[in-house]
Write a protein that holds these residues in place. Structure first.
Motif, short mmCIF file in Angstrom:
data_model
loop_
_atom_site.label_atom_id
_atom_site.label_comp_id
_atom_site.label_asym_id
_atom_site.label_seq_id
_atom_site.Cartn_x
_atom_site.Cartn_y
_atom_site.Cartn_z
N PRO A 96 10.28 5.39 2.82
CA PRO A 96 9.52 5.58 1.57
C PRO A 96 9.73 4.49 0.54
O PRO A 96 8.80 4.13 -0.19
CB PRO A 96 10.00 6.94 1.06
N ASP A 97 10.95 3.96 0.44
CA ASP A 97 11.20 2.87 -0.50
C ASP A 97 10.42 1.64 -0.05
O ASP A 97 10.57 1.18 1.08
CB ASP A 97 12.68 2.53 -0.56
N TYR A 98 9.60 1.12 -0.94
CA TYR A 98 8.75 -0.03 -0.66
C TYR A 98 7.80 0.23 0.51
O TYR A 98 7.38 -0.69 1.20
CB TYR A 98 9.60 -1.29 -0.41
N SER A 124 4.36 2.60 2.25
CA SER A 124 2.91 2.52 2.13
C SER A 124 2.41 3.10 0.81
O SER A 124 1.64 2.45 0.09
CB SER A 124 2.28 3.27 3.31
N ALA A 125 2.82 4.32 0.47
CA ALA A 125 2.38 4.93 -0.79
C ALA A 125 2.90 4.14 -1.98
O ALA A 125 2.18 3.96 -2.98
CB ALA A 125 2.86 6.38 -0.85
N TRP A 126 4.13 3.69 -1.89
CA TRP A 126 4.74 2.87 -2.96
C TRP A 126 3.85 1.67 -3.27
O TRP A 126 3.54 1.38 -4.43
CB TRP A 126 6.12 2.42 -2.48
N ARG A 127 3.46 0.95 -2.24
CA ARG A 127 2.71 -0.29 -2.43
C ARG A 127 1.30 -0.02 -2.95
O ARG A 127 0.76 -0.81 -3.73
CB ARG A 127 2.70 -1.10 -1.13
N GLN A 128 0.71 1.09 -2.52
CA GLN A 128 -0.60 1.45 -3.08
C GLN A 128 -0.48 1.75 -4.57
O GLN A 128 -1.34 1.35 -5.36
CB GLN A 128 -1.14 2.68 -2.35
N GLN A 129 0.58 2.45 -4.96
CA GLN A 129 0.78 2.77 -6.37
C GLN A 129 1.03 1.51 -7.20
O GLN A 129 0.55 1.39 -8.33
CB GLN A 129 1.95 3.77 -6.52
#
Length: 309
Positions: A266-268, A270-275
């Protein structure tokens, strides 16, 4: 007495000259107490999703800098874009680690020339700890040079160098080598003082006297909910201080490719990068920049001011 008078005159000239030295902001044509800001995207070239998001963010005017992972499979795609957009900052994200579970890469150098950098499967190590325990400085230098030379061979106008995952902070010898290579190639090397003080305070003593100091290094470190994602960046922009600041985004689209790459990470991820992409391209970010009173600068400007090329 004449010798004393000559010495005093020389000392006075030295003191006056020292007092008149310009800081980086003044060398770039800004007020001495200016808040300089580079808006940067890491990890260009590491996936098609990341490339697409970085290219989109640049074309939207949301970033002015990115650094490229030469070791990764999607390097040719971003190299072609970089060659066609030399006006943007293109650094080399010197990569000595390969952290994802099912998506790996090795070095640019032949594997038999950098054995201390590779795991039993021939990939760069997954963690900084494994890298630090095995890496030899001369082999790390060989690989770093190979990455820079490959980028040059693809026609990329390189503005600076920085380092993936901070692996170069494994030892004073590695850090000194990294800065020496930057000087040799006339490339500013990212030296994030605030980050060093947090993760490796002993290395502050090994910063070159002529280094281009990044006074404030802004990068998200923890997963948070999408509705609160903006809070970290807004707070840091509202509290910027004079000096050179770099804001680092990790951009990609939350698509099938990126979710597969970042599985169980979770760190860095897919969702992180979209956000990060959503915030970087938002009207709110533009409003925050305006209210913060910053001067947007590039590593290319800094390179020209320091090295004259």
């Amino acid at each position: 007495m004449k010798l004393i008078a000559v010495f005093a005159a020389c000392l006075l000239c030295y003191v006056q000259s020292f007092g008149q030295q310009k800081n980086l902001a003044e060398k770039l044509g800004y007020p001495k107490d200016a808040k300089l800001l580079i808006i940067h995207a890491d990890d260009a070239g590491f996936s098609h999703s990341a490339d697409s998001a970085i290219m989109s963010a640049y074309l939207k005017g949301s970033i002015n800098s990115a650094s490229i992972m030469v070791t990764c499979p999607w390097f040719p795609e971003i190299a072609a874009f970089a060659k066609n957009h030399p006006e943007m900052d293109w650094g080399i994200h010197l990569s000595l680690t390969s952290e994802w579970k099912n998506y790996k890469w090795g070095g640019v150098s032949p594997s038999d020339q950098i054995p201390s950098l590779l795991d039993k499967h021939g990939y760069l190590f997954a963690s900084n700890e494994e890298f630090a325990a095995s890496a030899k400085v001369d082999e790390a230098e060989k690989e770093i040079r190979a990455q820079i030379e490959k980028a040059k061979a693809f026609g990329i106008k390189i503005s600076h160098i920085d380092n993936h995952m901070g692996s170069i902070l494994a030892s004073p010898a590695l850090m000194k080598m990294y800065q020496r290579i930057g000087r040799e190639y006339h490339l500013p090397s990212l030296v994030p003082v605030s980050y060093l003080k947090m993760v490796a305070p002993k290395l502050v003593a090994f910063i070159d006297s002529g280094a281009i100091i990044t006074d404030n290094f802004i990068m998200a470190y923890a997963v948070t909910s999408a509705d609160k994602w903006k809070n970290f960046y807004n707070y840091n922009l509202q509290h910027l201080k004079p000096g050179l600041n770099e804001l680092i985004f990790h951009l990609a689209f939350d698509d099938n490719e990126m979710r597969a790459v970042a599985i169980n990470h979770p760190d860095y991820g897919s969702a992180w990068r979209q956000q990060d992409y959503d915030y970087a391209t938002s009207d709110e970010f533009k409003a925050q920049l305006k209210s913060a009173g910053v001067y947007l600068v590039t590593w290319g400007q800094i390179k020209k001011a320091v090295y004259g090329d």
